[in-house]
Design an enzyme around this catalytic site. Structure first.
Site, PDB file in Angstrom:
ATOM      1  N   GLY A 179     -31.963   4.203  41.657  1.00  0.00           N
ATOM      2  CA  GLY A 179     -32.877   5.340  41.609  1.00  0.00           C
ATOM      3  C   GLY A 179     -34.261   4.969  42.027  1.00  0.00           C
ATOM      4  O   GLY A 179     -34.387   4.116  42.473  1.00  0.00           O
ATOM      5  N   ALA A 197     -37.376   5.170  51.361  1.00  0.00           N
ATOM      6  CA  ALA A 197     -36.920   5.288  52.731  1.00  0.00           C
ATOM      7  C   ALA A 197     -35.942   4.217  52.931  1.00  0.00           C
ATOM      8  O   ALA A 197     -35.057   4.268  53.769  1.00  0.00           O
ATOM      9  CB  ALA A 197     -37.937   5.368  53.726  1.00  0.00           C
ATOM     10  N   GLY A 198     -36.042   2.930  52.078  1.00  0.00           N
ATOM     11  CA  GLY A 198     -35.110   1.800  52.223  1.00  0.00           C
ATOM     12  C   GLY A 198     -33.651   2.445  51.680  1.00  0.00           C
ATOM     13  O   GLY A 198     -32.870   2.054  52.277  1.00  0.00           O
ATOM     14  N   HIS A 199     -33.767   3.029  50.621  1.00  0.00           N
ATOM     15  CA  HIS A 199     -32.253   3.590  50.185  1.00  0.00           C
ATOM     16  C   HIS A 199     -31.855   4.464  51.125  1.00  0.00           C
ATOM     17  O   HIS A 199     -30.693   4.309  51.511  1.00  0.00           O
ATOM     18  CB  HIS A 199     -32.541   4.268  48.890  1.00  0.00           C
ATOM     19  CG  HIS A 199     -32.942   3.400  47.626  1.00  0.00           C
ATOM     20  ND1 HIS A 199     -34.234   3.446  47.131  1.00  0.00           N
ATOM     21  CD2 HIS A 199     -32.449   2.414  46.977  1.00  0.00           C
ATOM     22  CE1 HIS A 199     -34.262   2.655  45.997  1.00  0.00           C
ATOM     23  NE2 HIS A 199     -33.265   2.044  46.040  1.00  0.00           N
ATOM     24  N   SER A 206     -39.870  -0.879  47.940  1.00  0.00           N
ATOM     25  CA  SER A 206     -39.302  -1.068  46.526  1.00  0.00           C
ATOM     26  C   SER A 206     -39.677  -0.154  45.674  1.00  0.00           C
ATOM     27  O   SER A 206     -40.798   0.400  45.637  1.00  0.00           O
ATOM     28  CB  SER A 206     -39.618  -2.555  46.213  1.00  0.00           C
ATOM     29  OG  SER A 206     -39.347  -2.745  44.648  1.00  0.00           O
TER      30      SER A 206
END
Ligand code: PAF
Length: 295
Positions: free
Chosen positions: A23, A27-29, A177
């Site tokens: 959760g 933007a990486g997820h 992160s």
């Protein structure tokens, strides 16, 4: 779990991509979600801050959370299913099984966080069994995690394909992160040194440096020049075994973990083995001019 399985089994012929997360999505997820949406008919995401991958000394309660914001983002992205279990669902009373790997979990993150990967492997094995994805998506930022989970998938015969997405970065190079949210303004300003150090070592490699220790020393020097940064480790390791290299011959994983206050950031640059001239020639001979290998 039953509901997830009902969705998954409604049409067993559909391909499902799966993005496991803790959760506080960024933007990486979302780039992993996009890869999954593009590569599969259905996409599932899990949001679960897994307590077993945190040591008692690590502040699990400080891990950032924003379930409502995460769900809105995933809905807008067009995700088909989000699994948000609680601890009682994932680790009911009497739970007693652990998935642990013997070698690739030992160095790097494992040396600082000895119980971390058993927690990761156990929860991901459970999630794979629940969701039964066709493909599972992880970020290159957690390089050792990808190696550990690939090994687990091979060893335990999970019937799925692992897909690794590139590390997303802020304009100043800081790897995206969820933990970045925990940095003070001063530490946030200092944190891009992590990527600067990795980039300096890569530049040295590109200029011909092949000593593992020289590459590690370059990273140490760049990081220690920033007073807010405290090195946990710097590494120039074999990308398959994660053992530290004296001499880089076939690719190298440059990686580091650095504390800024209580927040520990990790990042890496993977330099893959370039094929030698002889290997290339042999391959061309085997493949023939069409590049097609006959069977
Ligand atoms: O990378 C993460 O966010 C976690 O380690 C994972 C894979 C979701 C397991 O809890």
């Amino acid at each position: 779990i039953d509901e997830v399985r009902q969705h998954r089994c409604a049409d067993p012929n559909l391909t499902w991509g799966f993005v496991p997360t803790m959760g506080y999505l960024h933007a990486g997820h979302l780039s992993l979600v996009q890869l999954s949406l593009a590569g599969n008919e259905k996409t599932a995401v899990s949001i679960y801050v897994n307590p077993t991958q945190f040591a008692p000394t690590e502040d699990l309660s400080a891990y950032p959370r924003n379930l409502a914001g995460d769900l809105a983002m995933l809905e807008a992205a067009g995700v088909d299913l989000v699994f948000t279990p609680g601890d009682a669902i994932m680790y009911p009373p009497g739970f007693q099984t652990t998935v642990s790997l013997s070698q690739v979990t030992q160095p790097l993150e494992g040396s600082s966080r000895p119980t971390h990967f058993a927690g990761v492997a156990t929860v991901v094995a459970k999630l794979f069994n629940i969701v039964q994805p066709t493909r599972a998506y992880f970020g290159q930022k957690d390089a050792q995690q990808t190696i550990v989970l690939r090994q687990m998938v091979r060893d335990l015969n999970f019937n799925l394909e692992m897909v690794i997405g590139p590390t997303g970065r802020e304009p100043d190079g800081l790897a995206l992160s969820s933990r970045n949210a925990l940095l003070s303004a001063e530490n946030r300003a200092a944190a891009p040194v992590v990527y600067r150090a990795l980039s300096a070592a890569k530049a040295a490699y590109d200029a011909g440096e092949r000593s593992g220790e020289a590459l590690r020393q370059i990273m140490r020097e760049v990081i220690t020049a920033v007073p807010q940064a405290r090195i946990d480790y710097v590494s120039a390791a074999d990308p398959r075994t994660l053992q530290e290299l004296d001499v880089v011959a076939e690719g190298v994983l440059l990686s580091t973990a650095v504390f800024f206050g209580k927040t520990r950031l990790i990042d890496n640059i993977l330099i893959e083995a370039t094929e030698g001239k002889e290997q290339k020639e042999n391959k061309e001979k085997n493949l023939g001019s069409s590049g097609f290998r006959g069977v």
